[in-house]
Design a protein around this motif. Structure first.
Motif, PDB file in Angstrom:
ATOM      1  N   ASN A  21     -12.339  -1.063   1.594  1.00 32.97           N
ATOM      2  CA  ASN A  21     -12.433  -2.242   1.186  1.00 32.97           C
ATOM      3  C   ASN A  21     -11.680  -2.681  -0.585  1.00 32.97           C
ATOM      4  OD1 ASN A  21     -12.323  -3.519   3.890  1.00 32.97           O
ATOM      5  ND2 ASN A  21     -14.946  -3.218   3.694  1.00 32.97           N
ATOM      6  N   LYS A  22     -10.361  -2.905  -0.506  1.00 37.57           N
ATOM      7  CA  LYS A  22     -10.810  -2.864  -2.116  1.00 37.57           C
ATOM      8  C   LYS A  22     -10.643  -5.087  -2.171  1.00 37.57           C
ATOM      9  CE  LYS A  22      -6.640  -2.289  -1.955  1.00 37.57           C
ATOM     10  NZ  LYS A  22      -6.621  -1.834  -0.768  1.00 37.57           N
ATOM     11  N   VAL A  23     -11.750  -5.101  -2.941  1.00 35.99           N
ATOM     12  CA  VAL A  23     -12.025  -7.017  -3.743  1.00 35.99           C
ATOM     13  C   VAL A  23     -11.223  -6.878  -5.015  1.00 35.99           C
ATOM     14  CG1 VAL A  23     -14.327  -7.705  -4.221  1.00 35.99           C
ATOM     15  CG2 VAL A  23     -15.180  -6.241  -3.215  1.00 35.99           C
ATOM     16  N   GLU A  24     -11.136  -6.128  -5.515  1.00 38.92           N
ATOM     17  CA  GLU A  24     -10.322  -6.272  -6.961  1.00 38.92           C
ATOM     18  C   GLU A  24      -9.163  -4.904  -6.882  1.00 38.92           C
ATOM     19  OE1 GLU A  24     -10.009  -7.421 -11.620  1.00 38.92           O
ATOM     20  OE2 GLU A  24     -12.193  -7.158 -10.557  1.00 38.92           O
ATOM     21  N   CYS A  25      -7.541  -5.262  -7.084  1.00 38.48           N
ATOM     22  CA  CYS A  25      -6.778  -4.661  -6.854  1.00 38.48           C
ATOM     23  C   CYS A  25      -5.529  -4.336  -8.034  1.00 38.48           C
ATOM     24  CB  CYS A  25      -6.888  -3.313  -5.521  1.00 38.48           C
ATOM     25  SG  CYS A  25      -5.322  -1.985  -5.834  1.00 38.48           S
ATOM     26  N   PHE A  26      -4.748  -3.966  -8.430  1.00 40.03           N
ATOM     27  CA  PHE A  26      -4.135  -4.196  -8.733  1.00 40.03           C
ATOM     28  C   PHE A  26      -2.608  -4.007  -8.535  1.00 40.03           C
ATOM     29  CE2 PHE A  26      -4.639   0.286 -10.241  1.00 40.03           C
ATOM     30  CZ  PHE A  26      -3.675   0.909  -9.557  1.00 40.03           C
ATOM     31  N   VAL A  68      -9.618  -0.757 -10.707  1.00 38.34           N
ATOM     32  CA  VAL A  68      -9.543  -1.326  -8.312  1.00 38.34           C
ATOM     33  C   VAL A  68     -11.634  -1.252  -7.958  1.00 38.34           C
ATOM     34  CG1 VAL A  68      -9.119  -0.248  -6.364  1.00 38.34           C
ATOM     35  CG2 VAL A  68      -7.718   0.497  -8.356  1.00 38.34           C
ATOM     36  N   ALA A  69     -11.732  -2.847  -7.767  1.00 35.52           N
ATOM     37  CA  ALA A  69     -13.219  -2.645  -6.652  1.00 35.52           C
ATOM     38  C   ALA A  69     -13.282  -2.038  -5.862  1.00 35.52           C
ATOM     39  CB  ALA A  69     -13.644  -3.763  -6.943  1.00 35.52           C
TER      40      ALA A  69
END
Length: 206
Positions: A136-141, A158-159
Motif C-alpha cells: 500500500n503506497k501512501v505517497e508515490c510519484f 515513496v511512502a
C-alpha cells in the motif's frame, strides 16, 4: 474583651487557615498522582525523557503501542528503476528491511540529461505478483506526471506500508518503476512484475 485579645485571636485563626491551605496544597500532588495512575493518565513525571517524534514525557507514562505493526516479521523490500529514454533514474537506496504495518519512506532520484524539456511518468510493478495487493503506497510519484527542464534534477518520495495480511511465505518484495516519457508508447512492465495502469495523460504546457 480588649482590642489586643481580639487581634490575637484573629491572628491565630489566620495562621490556622494558612496552615490548612498549605497542607491541602501539599497533599494535592500525591492525590493527583494517585488519581492519574488509577485512571491510566499519569502525566506527573518523576523524571522526564525524550521520545523521538513525541517530545518530553515522564518515565511512568506508557506510550500507546502501534498494534498494527507486526514486529515478529521482517520483510526485505528491494527497489529497481528502469528508464525508457535518455535520462537518469535510480533509487537512493537499493533495499530496506521493514515490519508489516510499518510506514516507510524511500527516495528516487531523476535527472533530465537532455537539452530539451520533457514530461514523464512512472509505472510501478511488483514481484512476487501476490505482493501487489498487499503493498500500500501512501505517497508515490507514480501518481503524477512531471515536467523537467534540461538538466533538472528531482527527488521523489515513496511512502508505503506492507499489509500484515501478506502471506508469511513472502520474505522479499521487489518494487520496480519504469519511467517513460509522456506522449510516447507506454512501456511494458518488467518481466515477472505486475504493473499498475498509469494515470490518464494530462495536458502539459510547452
Amino acid at each position: 474583651m480588649s482590642f489586643r485579645s481580639e487581634n490575637t485571636r484573629m491572628v491565630r485563626k489566620l495562621v490556622v487557615v494558612a496552615a490548612g491551605m498549605f497542607a491541602f496544597g501539599y497533599a494535592l500532588v500525591p492525590m493527583y498522582q494517585a488519581i492519574c495512575e488509577f485512571t491510566g493518565i499519569n502525566i506527573l513525571a518523576l523524571a522526564e525523557r525524550e521520545v523521538p517524534g513525541v517530545g518530553s514525557v515522564g518515565k511512568n507514562v506508557r506510550l500507546p503501542d502501534n498494534t498494527q505493526v507486526d514486529l515478529t516479521r521482517t520483510i526485505t523490500v528491494e527497489f529497481d528503476a528502469n528508464s525508457r529514454g535518455p535520462w537518469e533514474f535510480k533509487p537512493a537506496q537499493r533495499s530496506v528491511q521493514v515490519h508489516p504495518g510499518e510506514l516507510t519512506t524511500v527516495m528516487y532520484e531523476f535527472q533530465n540529461v537532455q537539452n530539451r524539456r520533457m514530461s514523464a511518468q512512472a509505472i510501478p510493478s511488483y514481484a512476487p505478483r501476490q505482493a501487489a495487493a498487499h503493498f500500500n503506497k501512501v505517497e508515490c510519484f507514480c501518481f503524477n506526471q512531471y515536467t523537467l527542464e534540461p538538466g533538472e534534477k528531482k527527488e521523489w518520495p515513496v511512502a508505503f506500508v506492507v499489509d500484515p495480511k501478506l502471506s508469511k511465505d513472502v520474505t522479499t518484495i521487489t518494487l520496480s518503476y519504469t519511467f517513460f516519457e509522456v506522449g510516447g508508447k507506454t512501456p511494458p512492465a518488467p518481466a515477472g512484475g505486475t504493473a499498475q495502469a498509469p494515470l490518464q495523460p494530462e495536458k502539459v504546457g510547452s
